[in-house]
Design an enzyme around this catalytic site. Structure first.
Site, PDB file in Angstrom:
ATOM      1  N   CYS A 230       0.798  -1.227   0.000  1.00 47.19           N
ATOM      2  CA  CYS A 230       0.000   0.000   0.000  1.00 47.19           C
ATOM      3  C   CYS A 230       0.832   1.279   0.000  1.00 47.19           C
ATOM      4  O   CYS A 230       0.308   2.348  -0.284  1.00 47.19           O
ATOM      5  CB  CYS A 230      -0.946   0.018   1.199  1.00 47.19           C
ATOM      6  SG  CYS A 230      -2.191  -1.285   1.152  1.00 47.19           S
TER       7      CYS A 230
ATOM      8  N   CYS B 185      -0.050   2.478   6.689  1.00 46.90           N
ATOM      9  CA  CYS B 185       0.225   1.114   7.123  1.00 46.90           C
ATOM     10  C   CYS B 185       0.464   0.271   5.879  1.00 46.90           C
ATOM     11  O   CYS B 185       0.055   0.640   4.780  1.00 46.90           O
ATOM     12  CB  CYS B 185      -0.930   0.553   7.951  1.00 46.90           C
ATOM     13  SG  CYS B 185      -2.517   0.475   7.078  1.00 46.90           S
TER      14      CYS B 185
ATOM     15  N   HIS C 176      -9.112   3.574  -1.995  1.00 48.53           N
ATOM     16  CA  HIS C 176      -7.686   3.295  -1.797  1.00 48.53           C
ATOM     17  C   HIS C 176      -7.153   2.494  -2.990  1.00 48.53           C
ATOM     18  O   HIS C 176      -7.120   1.267  -2.946  1.00 48.53           O
ATOM     19  CB  HIS C 176      -7.543   2.516  -0.482  1.00 48.53           C
ATOM     20  CG  HIS C 176      -6.178   2.024  -0.154  1.00 48.53           C
ATOM     21  ND1 HIS C 176      -5.013   2.548  -0.669  1.00 48.53           N
ATOM     22  CD2 HIS C 176      -5.784   1.010   0.676  1.00 48.53           C
ATOM     23  CE1 HIS C 176      -3.977   1.900  -0.162  1.00 48.53           C
ATOM     24  NE2 HIS C 176      -4.424   0.955   0.640  1.00 48.53           N
TER      25      HIS C 176
END
Length: 403
Positions: free
Chosen positions: A91, A389, A359
């Site tokens: 991510c 994160c 996202h």
């Protein structure tokens, strides 16, 4: 050491990551190429103006496989002498692309880079590339692997976050994102996506659900309860690592977790000399970057230790930061960050986040850096910190300072 400056930051709108999403018919390489062209056009770049394109994407398989960065350069109008580097830090891939580019500039390895990332989640399914930590029993058992949703619920249980707290954060994210769009706060950075005929396919984030209420979210069932408690029973795995927990409280669902979307983002980074040569004015300098590894079971607590590290390494304190962008992978991630640093919600994700806007995995890190910069300028503030994160237990962070 040479300073690394941000000269531009832009992104596409985020499309719903489904077959009926507005960007579904656009490939990852096409969306990336269009954004590279936008950076060049917005800044008058021609020839070998940048040293490299560093591009993040997470699910590197099929049409998102190979060196997508180089493919995007070749499909774009950029000079073919510019190479391309594809990277994957899950991510944080888009942020890591920016950080790598900045540190290359600081070290004198090239005067400028375009960095960012893409993820077309409607076309290339998350997890379709496989992952040893999830599918190799020897590694999964060693790390007490559980899916991210279980990890988020472990964070909520460990640090005392309730379903109501998570839902309230999600409702506020929706409200802030709707307000930001209503006030055109994203206008400077949005690059509308057009088809081959020049017609606009998408010019606004379409995942947003304005008007979401606590009552709406209360109707949603916890998304990870069954996989935790029934089959395959991941709660028991997590409690082997965290034996002091009597049970896992399952509070996360689609409404207080990040949305699955398509999108891309790019940041133009260069030295002072690059800007002078191209008649460009720097908007901010990248003051510090950091990454760290964390416990792979709870997995998503990385924003806390990586923020501690970046502040320590740069000789700063949390009070030196005016605004924060903390990726809303799950509500508990942001709640834990605010709890750990005693930071008020008035400074965190002030234009909403991934719970409201989505996202797009490989792009998000670059998106939040751009969003942070735009808002620092809008409020006439100085310094911001962006952090995410990361799967498998990692964290990444970037501190920018306006100039």
């Amino acid at each position: 050491m040479t300073e690394a400056y941000i000269y531009d930051a832009c992104r596409t709108p985020r499309g719903k990551g489904r077959a009926d999403g507005s960007l579904h018919e656009v490939t990852s390489v096409a969306l990336s190429a269009r954004l590279l062209d936008a950076v060049a056009e917005r800044n008058g770049l021609t020839g070998h103006a940048v040293e490299d394109v560093i591009w993040g994407n997470v699910t590197q398989v099929g049409e998102q496989g190979g060196c997508l960065a180089r493919s995007a350069v070749l499909l774009s109008g950029l000079d073919e002498s510019i190479p391309g580097l594809s990277i994957n830090r899950f991510c944080a891939s888009g942020m890591e692309a920016v950080n790598l580019a900045a540190n290359q500039v600081k070290a004198g390895a090239g005067a400028a880079y375009i960095a960012g990332g893409v993820e077309m989640m409607s076309r290339v399914a998350m997890g379709s590339d496989g992952a040893a930590i999830a599918v190799d029993p020897s590694l999964a058992m060693k790390t007490y692997f559980v899916p991210q949703g279980i990890s988020a619920d472990v964070i909520a249980t460990e640090y005392g976050f309730t379903r109501e707290m998570a839902d309230a954060l999600a409702v506020e994210s929706q409200r802030r994102a709707a307000e930001a769009w209503a006030e055109n706060r994203f206008a400077k950075s949005i690059v509308p996506v057009r088809d081959q005929n020049g017609l606009i396919i998408l010019e606004r984030d379409e995942y947003l659900r304005p008007g979401t209420t606590m009552e709406d979210l209360a109707k949603l069932k916890p998304a990870f309860k069954d996989m935790g408690e029934v089959m395959p029973g991941f709660d028991k795995v997590a409690m082997l690592k965290y034996p002091h927990l009597e049970r896992i409280e399952h509070i996360h669902h689609a409404g207080n977790s990040s949305g699955i979307v398509d999108g891309a983002a790019a940041v133009l980074i260069g030295s002072k000399e690059f800007g002078e040569a191209h008649g460009l004015k720097p908007r901010a300098r990248i003051r510090a970057t950091a990454k760290i590894g964390t416990d792979p079971t709870i997995m998503l607590t990385g924003p806390v230790p990586v923020t501690e590290k970046i502040l320590r390494d740069s000789g700063m304190s949390i009070s030196d930061i005016d605004l924060f962008e903390v990726n809303e992978a799950f509500a508990a991630v942001v709640l834990r960050f605010m709890q750990a640093f005693d930071v008020g919600q008035d400074k965190v994700n002030v234009n909403g986040g991934a719970m409201a806007l989505g996202h797009p995995l490989g792009a998000t890190g670059a998106i939040i850096i751009g969003t942070l910069l735009d808002e620092l300028e809008r409020r006439d503030l100085s310094t911001g910190l962006a952090t995410l994160c990361i799967a498998s237990g990692m964290g990444a962070a970037t501190i920018i300072e306006r100039v």
